[in-house]
Design a protein around this motif. Sequence first.
Motif, PDB file in Angstrom:
ATOM      1  N   LEU A 158       0.834  -1.212   0.000  1.00  0.00           N
ATOM      2  CA  LEU A 158       0.000   0.000   0.000  1.00  0.00           C
ATOM      3  C   LEU A 158       0.866   1.257   0.000  1.00  0.00           C
ATOM      4  O   LEU A 158       0.534   2.241  -0.658  1.00  0.00           O
ATOM      5  N   GLU A 159       1.967   1.198   0.749  1.00  0.00           N
ATOM      6  CA  GLU A 159       2.842   2.374   0.823  1.00  0.00           C
ATOM      7  C   GLU A 159       3.363   2.729  -0.568  1.00  0.00           C
ATOM      8  O   GLU A 159       3.280   3.879  -1.007  1.00  0.00           O
ATOM      9  N   LYS A 160       3.899   1.700  -1.246  1.00  0.00           N
ATOM     10  CA  LYS A 160       4.467   1.972  -2.575  1.00  0.00           C
ATOM     11  C   LYS A 160       3.389   2.153  -3.625  1.00  0.00           C
ATOM     12  O   LYS A 160       3.483   3.015  -4.495  1.00  0.00           O
ATOM     13  N   LEU A 213       0.235   3.062  -3.342  1.00  0.00           N
ATOM     14  CA  LEU A 213      -0.752   4.137  -3.193  1.00  0.00           C
ATOM     15  C   LEU A 213      -0.070   5.456  -2.810  1.00  0.00           C
ATOM     16  O   LEU A 213       0.003   6.393  -3.613  1.00  0.00           O
ATOM     17  N   LEU A 214       0.472   5.512  -1.607  1.00  0.00           N
ATOM     18  CA  LEU A 214       1.028   6.784  -1.122  1.00  0.00           C
ATOM     19  C   LEU A 214       2.209   7.251  -1.980  1.00  0.00           C
ATOM     20  O   LEU A 214       2.223   8.376  -2.484  1.00  0.00           O
ATOM     21  N   LEU A 215       3.201   6.379  -2.148  1.00  0.00           N
ATOM     22  CA  LEU A 215       4.373   6.799  -2.919  1.00  0.00           C
ATOM     23  C   LEU A 215       4.025   6.972  -4.390  1.00  0.00           C
ATOM     24  O   LEU A 215       4.518   7.882  -5.048  1.00  0.00           O
ATOM     25  N   LEU A 241       1.227   8.042  -5.611  1.00  0.00           N
ATOM     26  CA  LEU A 241       0.596   9.366  -5.747  1.00  0.00           C
ATOM     27  C   LEU A 241       1.652  10.468  -5.695  1.00  0.00           C
ATOM     28  O   LEU A 241       1.620  11.412  -6.477  1.00  0.00           O
ATOM     29  N   ARG A 242       2.600  10.331  -4.765  1.00  0.00           N
ATOM     30  CA  ARG A 242       3.657  11.345  -4.687  1.00  0.00           C
ATOM     31  C   ARG A 242       4.430  11.444  -6.001  1.00  0.00           C
ATOM     32  O   ARG A 242       4.739  12.544  -6.453  1.00  0.00           O
ATOM     33  N   PHE A 243       4.743  10.284  -6.577  1.00  0.00           N
ATOM     34  CA  PHE A 243       5.535  10.293  -7.822  1.00  0.00           C
ATOM     35  C   PHE A 243       4.700  10.720  -9.024  1.00  0.00           C
ATOM     36  O   PHE A 243       5.090  11.591  -9.790  1.00  0.00           O
ATOM     37  N   LEU A 246       5.878  19.161   3.050  1.00  0.00           N
ATOM     38  CA  LEU A 246       5.984  20.293   3.963  1.00  0.00           C
ATOM     39  C   LEU A 246       5.474  19.881   5.341  1.00  0.00           C
ATOM     40  O   LEU A 246       4.300  19.506   5.481  1.00  0.00           O
ATOM     41  N   ARG A 247       6.348  19.926   6.332  1.00  0.00           N
ATOM     42  CA  ARG A 247       5.971  19.449   7.661  1.00  0.00           C
ATOM     43  C   ARG A 247       6.332  20.470   8.752  1.00  0.00           C
ATOM     44  O   ARG A 247       7.466  20.516   9.226  1.00  0.00           O
ATOM     45  N   PRO A 248       5.366  21.286   9.138  1.00  0.00           N
ATOM     46  CA  PRO A 248       5.608  22.253  10.204  1.00  0.00           C
ATOM     47  C   PRO A 248       5.774  21.553  11.551  1.00  0.00           C
ATOM     48  O   PRO A 248       5.076  20.579  11.834  1.00  0.00           O
ATOM     49  N   VAL A 278      11.156  21.195   5.119  1.00  0.00           N
ATOM     50  CA  VAL A 278      10.838  21.023   3.702  1.00  0.00           C
ATOM     51  C   VAL A 278      11.586  19.774   3.250  1.00  0.00           C
ATOM     52  O   VAL A 278      12.810  19.775   3.133  1.00  0.00           O
ATOM     53  N   ARG A 279      10.830  18.714   3.053  1.00  0.00           N
ATOM     54  CA  ARG A 279      11.409  17.424   2.685  1.00  0.00           C
ATOM     55  C   ARG A 279      11.227  17.197   1.190  1.00  0.00           C
ATOM     56  O   ARG A 279      10.103  17.282   0.689  1.00  0.00           O
ATOM     57  N   GLU A 280      12.318  16.882   0.484  1.00  0.00           N
ATOM     58  CA  GLU A 280      12.193  16.505  -0.931  1.00  0.00           C
ATOM     59  C   GLU A 280      11.384  15.212  -0.960  1.00  0.00           C
ATOM     60  O   GLU A 280      11.596  14.325  -0.146  1.00  0.00           O
ATOM     61  N   GLN A 305      16.446   7.654  -1.905  1.00  0.00           N
ATOM     62  CA  GLN A 305      16.266   6.192  -1.889  1.00  0.00           C
ATOM     63  C   GLN A 305      14.838   5.805  -2.256  1.00  0.00           C
ATOM     64  O   GLN A 305      14.573   4.682  -2.665  1.00  0.00           O
ATOM     65  N   TYR A 306      13.911   6.734  -2.100  1.00  0.00           N
ATOM     66  CA  TYR A 306      12.517   6.454  -2.431  1.00  0.00           C
ATOM     67  C   TYR A 306      12.294   6.259  -3.931  1.00  0.00           C
ATOM     68  O   TYR A 306      11.255   5.742  -4.338  1.00  0.00           O
ATOM     69  N   ALA A 307      13.247   6.694  -4.756  1.00  0.00           N
ATOM     70  CA  ALA A 307      13.081   6.540  -6.207  1.00  0.00           C
ATOM     71  C   ALA A 307      13.058   5.056  -6.592  1.00  0.00           C
ATOM     72  O   ALA A 307      12.616   4.702  -7.689  1.00  0.00           O
ATOM     73  N   GLY A 311      14.471  13.475   5.593  1.00  0.00           N
ATOM     74  CA  GLY A 311      13.266  14.226   5.929  1.00  0.00           C
ATOM     75  C   GLY A 311      12.224  13.338   6.587  1.00  0.00           C
ATOM     76  O   GLY A 311      11.513  13.738   7.510  1.00  0.00           O
ATOM     77  N   ASP A 312      12.119  12.105   6.112  1.00  0.00           N
ATOM     78  CA  ASP A 312      11.185  11.147   6.713  1.00  0.00           C
ATOM     79  C   ASP A 312      11.535  10.945   8.182  1.00  0.00           C
ATOM     80  O   ASP A 312      10.671  11.016   9.061  1.00  0.00           O
ATOM     81  N   ILE A 313      12.810  10.723   8.435  1.00  0.00           N
ATOM     82  CA  ILE A 313      13.243  10.378   9.785  1.00  0.00           C
ATOM     83  C   ILE A 313      13.141  11.581  10.732  1.00  0.00           C
ATOM     84  O   ILE A 313      12.568  11.471  11.824  1.00  0.00           O
TER      85      ILE A 313
HETATM   86  C1  IPM Z   1       5.631   9.288   5.766  1.00  0.00           C
HETATM   87  C2  IPM Z   1       5.558   7.800   5.853  1.00  0.00           C
HETATM   88  C3  IPM Z   1       5.821   7.218   4.481  1.00  0.00           C
HETATM   89  C4  IPM Z   1       7.231   7.619   4.062  1.00  0.00           C
HETATM   90  C5  IPM Z   1       5.644   5.692   4.386  1.00  0.00           C
HETATM   91  C6  IPM Z   1       4.286   5.250   4.881  1.00  0.00           C
HETATM   92  C7  IPM Z   1       5.905   5.195   2.989  1.00  0.00           C
HETATM   93  O1  IPM Z   1       6.426   7.306   6.801  1.00  0.00           O
HETATM   94  O2  IPM Z   1       4.810   9.893   5.056  1.00  0.00           O
HETATM   95  O3  IPM Z   1       6.515   9.874   6.410  1.00  0.00           O
HETATM   96  O4  IPM Z   1       8.194   6.920   4.366  1.00  0.00           O
HETATM   97  O5  IPM Z   1       7.354   8.667   3.436  1.00  0.00           O
END
Ligand code: IPM
Length: 350
Positions: free
Chosen positions: A83-85, A87-89, A91-93, A101-103, A127-129, A134-136, A244-246
């Motif tokens: 689902l992460e790859k 759907l979420l990723l 959509l991002r790609f 953007l994470r305040p 501001v996270r790219e 590695q997400y590519a 940025g994720d971390i």
């Molecule tokens: C986030 C999440 C996602 C990411 C996961 C769910 C793929 O942790 O939005 O920060 O790693 O970007």
Amino acid sequence: MYKIAVIPGDGTGPEVIREGLKVLDAVSAAEGFTIDYTHYDLGGERYLRTGEVLPDSVLEELRRFDAIYLGAIGHPGVKPGILEKGLLLRLRFELDLYINLRPVKLYPGVETPLKDKGPEEIDFVVVRENTEGQYAGAGGILRKGTPHEIAIQESVCTRMGVERCLRYAFEYTRARNKKKKLTLCGKTNVLTYVFDLWERVFHELGAAEYADIARDYAHVDATVMWMVKNPEWFDVIVTENMFGDIITDLGAMIQGGMGIAAGGNINPGGVSMFEPIGGSAPKYTGQNVVNPLAAIGAAAMMLQTLGEQKSAARIENAVMQVCATRLKSMAAGKMGYTTSQVGDMVAESV
Ligand code: IPM
Ligand code: MN
């Protein structure tokens, strides 16, 4: 009239999105604009039922909205990654949502685990790219399951991708108009290819076009240290996707937890997607106990991006009021109110 696609998603996503919509209805009525919602059934349940994650036809439809409002993605019955790859990723790609953007803002009355730090000290933006690194997905596994197997996961950073992210960050720092300081978070001492590119473009662009913005640099390991020890040093932090994720999970914790942390996946020239940054919290699903403020905050960010600054400010003020005067805690089950009561209070205050 705005056309918004709503993807409540998995777990507690639908519960918090319901409250976000309640608040959006209140503010749009008060400010005299209308929102037309289209709900999409996407996420783990649909995948388990039909095998579909994100049908191409749905993706094409999503391109035509003014914005997308997302609850949460992630289901205990679905193997991690699907689902992460899918759907979420995806959509991002596909929608080229190249900014995340994470305040990180501590509201008055909200508890932080940082000793001796308050709203004065905790107020910065990451501001996270959001489309590279590695997400590519570059890399692979060879000879899997044998003693000779090799796994490679590479980081992809392009000049174009780095530059557009940095430009957004400089512009954002200027418009925010606080300390006017932009910190590049990297690892120039080890990741000498990727951050050579980031650092060069950072200084080139900054010197040529953003002389009014102070440029600052911190390694990622130092960044997390300063976020805990001296969060007041930061104004805007810009960084690559994985870092940025971390660091934004740490950011969420120091601003009061996942219940309050909102974010936007932004394509400045296209359709953007807004979400609470916490996950689907399966163990709380259906109990009406999770905090909807992160989803409500994401709705405010959505209105801001749509150009409804006044409405966004009304929501943020209402959230601050509820935090300062009503909620006992930001944590699920400990707020002193149910999810829907918190939504009601914010909607009334709006
Ligand atoms: C986030 C999440 C996602 C990411 C996961 C769910 C793929 O942790 O939005 O920060 O790693 O970007
Ligand atoms: Mn994350």
